[in-house]
Design an enzyme around this catalytic site. Structure first.
Site, PDB file in Angstrom:
ATOM      1  N   HIS A   1     -12.650   0.728  -8.095  1.00 38.15           N
ATOM      2  CA  HIS A   1     -13.875   1.544  -8.161  1.00 38.15           C
ATOM      3  C   HIS A   1     -13.624   2.996  -7.708  1.00 38.15           C
ATOM      4  O   HIS A   1     -14.462   3.853  -7.898  1.00 38.15           O
ATOM      5  CB  HIS A   1     -15.052   0.888  -7.405  1.00 38.15           C
ATOM      6  CG  HIS A   1     -14.999   1.004  -5.920  1.00 38.15           C
ATOM      7  ND1 HIS A   1     -16.106   0.800  -5.114  1.00 38.15           N
ATOM      8  CD2 HIS A   1     -13.983   1.310  -5.083  1.00 38.15           C
ATOM      9  CE1 HIS A   1     -15.746   0.973  -3.854  1.00 38.15           C
ATOM     10  NE2 HIS A   1     -14.472   1.278  -3.811  1.00 38.15           N
TER      11      HIS A   1
ATOM     12  N   ARG B   1     -11.376  -3.307  -3.971  1.00 36.14           N
ATOM     13  CA  ARG B   1     -11.994  -2.014  -3.723  1.00 36.14           C
ATOM     14  C   ARG B   1     -11.026  -0.843  -3.972  1.00 36.14           C
ATOM     15  O   ARG B   1     -11.072   0.164  -3.288  1.00 36.14           O
ATOM     16  CB  ARG B   1     -12.581  -1.967  -2.305  1.00 36.14           C
ATOM     17  CG  ARG B   1     -13.779  -2.918  -2.157  1.00 36.14           C
ATOM     18  CD  ARG B   1     -14.404  -2.860  -0.791  1.00 36.14           C
ATOM     19  NE  ARG B   1     -14.715  -1.508  -0.444  1.00 36.14           N
ATOM     20  CZ  ARG B   1     -14.176  -0.860   0.573  1.00 36.14           C
ATOM     21  NH1 ARG B   1     -13.294  -1.427   1.354  1.00 36.14           N
ATOM     22  NH2 ARG B   1     -14.519   0.375   0.820  1.00 36.14           N
TER      23      ARG B   1
ATOM     24  N   ASP C   1       0.868  -1.199   0.000  1.00 34.84           N
ATOM     25  CA  ASP C   1       0.000   0.000   0.000  1.00 34.84           C
ATOM     26  C   ASP C   1       0.890   1.229   0.000  1.00 34.84           C
ATOM     27  O   ASP C   1       2.122   1.110  -0.071  1.00 34.84           O
ATOM     28  CB  ASP C   1      -0.963   0.005   1.206  1.00 34.84           C
ATOM     29  CG  ASP C   1      -2.254   0.784   0.911  1.00 34.84           C
ATOM     30  OD1 ASP C   1      -2.193   2.027   0.762  1.00 34.84           O
ATOM     31  OD2 ASP C   1      -3.321   0.160   0.832  1.00 34.84           O
TER      32      ASP C   1
END
Ligand SMILES: C[S@@+](CC[C@H](N)C(=O)[O-])C[C@H]1O[C@@H](n2cnc3c(N)ncnc32)[C@H](O)[C@@H]1O
Length: 416
Positions: free
Chosen positions: A325, A322, A280
């Site tokens: 989107h 997720r 991340d």
């Protein structure tokens, strides 16, 4: 009158009442000891849906207008109480006089009484006597030490603020879908049109403080496990041993604080932690490291930018949940291309996102408008197929979640 007691309405009303009764019977008869949260949510959702249908049948158009005024005002006063720390200052048990609450949160008593009046009249807070207020089952989660209360603030910051700017946004940018991650309703509303959502967020520590726990509360509600069968990965891990130098089996790209790895390993403990990697942005990885969760022991944590070259080549699975989107197609494509370039011929790219039905479920449609305000998009199967085919990905399989989350799916892709 919007609806009248005609034969048609009466019949529909009786039918909806029977459905409500059936939903309540199912709810009270359910064995909740199995801890199946998703099905418990579904049973409650059935009661709420049936109640909603009854209300639609008996409401006049003017009642709908009134509902909207109630909702708008209710949200605003909740935000004020949250911002002022008033929910935190109301004792967990028992009541507090407004005079004391006013002192605790440094706010004029008369102002608190007026704002609190909306909250007590709707039953959200309890009015005790003529001048005291107490928490209810519904309001306790709005305190700052409850992640779900932070979620409310995330809703304000990410929805109400950009939504209020949307009419002006579409007036000046044209009535088209936002197609970039900047110049969105969100970035325009925050007066920083050149920046994308995350750039604006990281410059605002107060928002960030609600965002991190608020998103954790969302993640808790949305299923991760129970959707895709990782049994084949466990079998493969057993066959080729678990030597550290072997290829990573599961790379979670944009994986937040490791929620997917935790959930999937809880369901498939045979998936070795040492062969899972959490990736991340640097500040999220720092936060994950600081948490030091025992369930992530052994998992490598790696700061990356998914818009840049994927540093781990040839992993068995690249999992991305997720994240897509949040972005329009033109921004998703480079993210996916980085994974395709890193992938080996037998690698699989697993995308966990909603697949919108036509017409979409309420939750998926609402989420779509939330994403639109950031420049993102929820996609139908056709949209997914078109975008993935355009960059050389073939859909191998689609596994859907159950119950209220059935539009959530894992789309398994391979390179063609
Ligand atoms: C909506 S969250 C989803 C998190 C997680 N995958 C989940 O399913 O709960 C999007 C994630 O993408 C990460 N992200 C955003 N931009 C990124 C970037 N450029 N590189 C890597 N991760 C990024 C965010 O930090 C965040 O954790």
């Amino acid at each position: 009158m919007g609806s009248s007691n005609t034969d048609g309405t009466r019949e529909e009303l009786l039918k909806a009442a029977a459905e409500l009764k059936a939903a309540i019977d199912e709810f009270v008869a359910a064995d909740v000891s199995d801890g199946d949260v998703q099905f418990d949510q579904l049973r409650k959702a059935n009661i709420m849906d049936a109640t909603h249908r009854i209300q639609l049948l008996v409401k006049d158009p003017a009642d709908v207008w009134m509902d909207q005024v109630n909702a708008i005002t209710g949200i605003t006063v909740k935000r004020l109480f949250s911002e002022w720390g008033a929910f935190d200052a109301i004792p967990d048990e028992g009541s507090i006089p407004y005079s004391e609450l006013a002192k605790a949160v440094d706010t004029e008593e008369a102002l608190l009484v007026r704002v609190g009046g909306v909250l007590t009249s709707s039953g959200f807070l309890e009015a005790v006597g003529t001048n005291e207020v107490a928490h209810t089952r519904l309001s306790r989660i709005f305190t700052h030490n409850d992640r779900r209360g932070n979620l409310f603030n995330v809703g304000w910051d990410n929805c109400i603020v950009p939504y209020a700017a949307m009419p002006k946004y579409f007036e000046s940018y044209g009535r088209n879908e936002p197609k970039t991650s900047n110049h969105t309703p969100h970035s325009v509303a925050y007066g920083q049109p050149e920046l994308d959502f995350y750039q604006i967020l990281e410059r605002d520590p107060k928002r960030l403080a609600s965002w991190v726990p608020g998103m954790a509360a969302v993640e808790e509600r949305m299923p991760i496990s129970g959707v895709y069968d990782f049994g084949w990965v466990v079998d493969l891990a057993k066959q080729d041993g678990d030597k550290a130098q072997q290829r990573p089996l599961f790379v979670d790209v944009g994986g937040g604080k490791g929620q997917a790895i935790k959930a999937i390993r809880a369901e498939f403990p045979g998936l070795p932690a040492e062969r899972c990697v959490l990736q991340d942005r640097v500040e999220v990885i720092d936060a994950a490291n600081a948490l030091g969760e025992p369930e992530l022991r052994g998992v490598s944590k790696m700061a990356i930018d998914f818009f840049k070259d994927q540093p781990l080549k040839g992993a068995l699975i690249y999992w991305i949940r997720r994240c897509l989107h949040n972005h329009p197609d033109d921004v998703c494509i480079p993210i996916l291309k980085n994974l395709i370039e890193a992938a080996a011929d037998d690698s699989r790219i697993l995308i966990m996102e909603d697949i919108l039905d036509t017409p979409p479920s309420t939750m998926a449609a609402i989420m779509d408008v939330m994403m639109m305000s950031l420049g993102g998009k929820q996609r139908t199967l056709k949209m997914w197929e078109k975008m993935l085919a355009a960059i050389g990905l073939k859909i191998n399989s689609i596994s859907h979640a159950k119950g209220p989350w059935k539009s959530l799916a894992v789309i398994e892709c391979v390179k063609v």
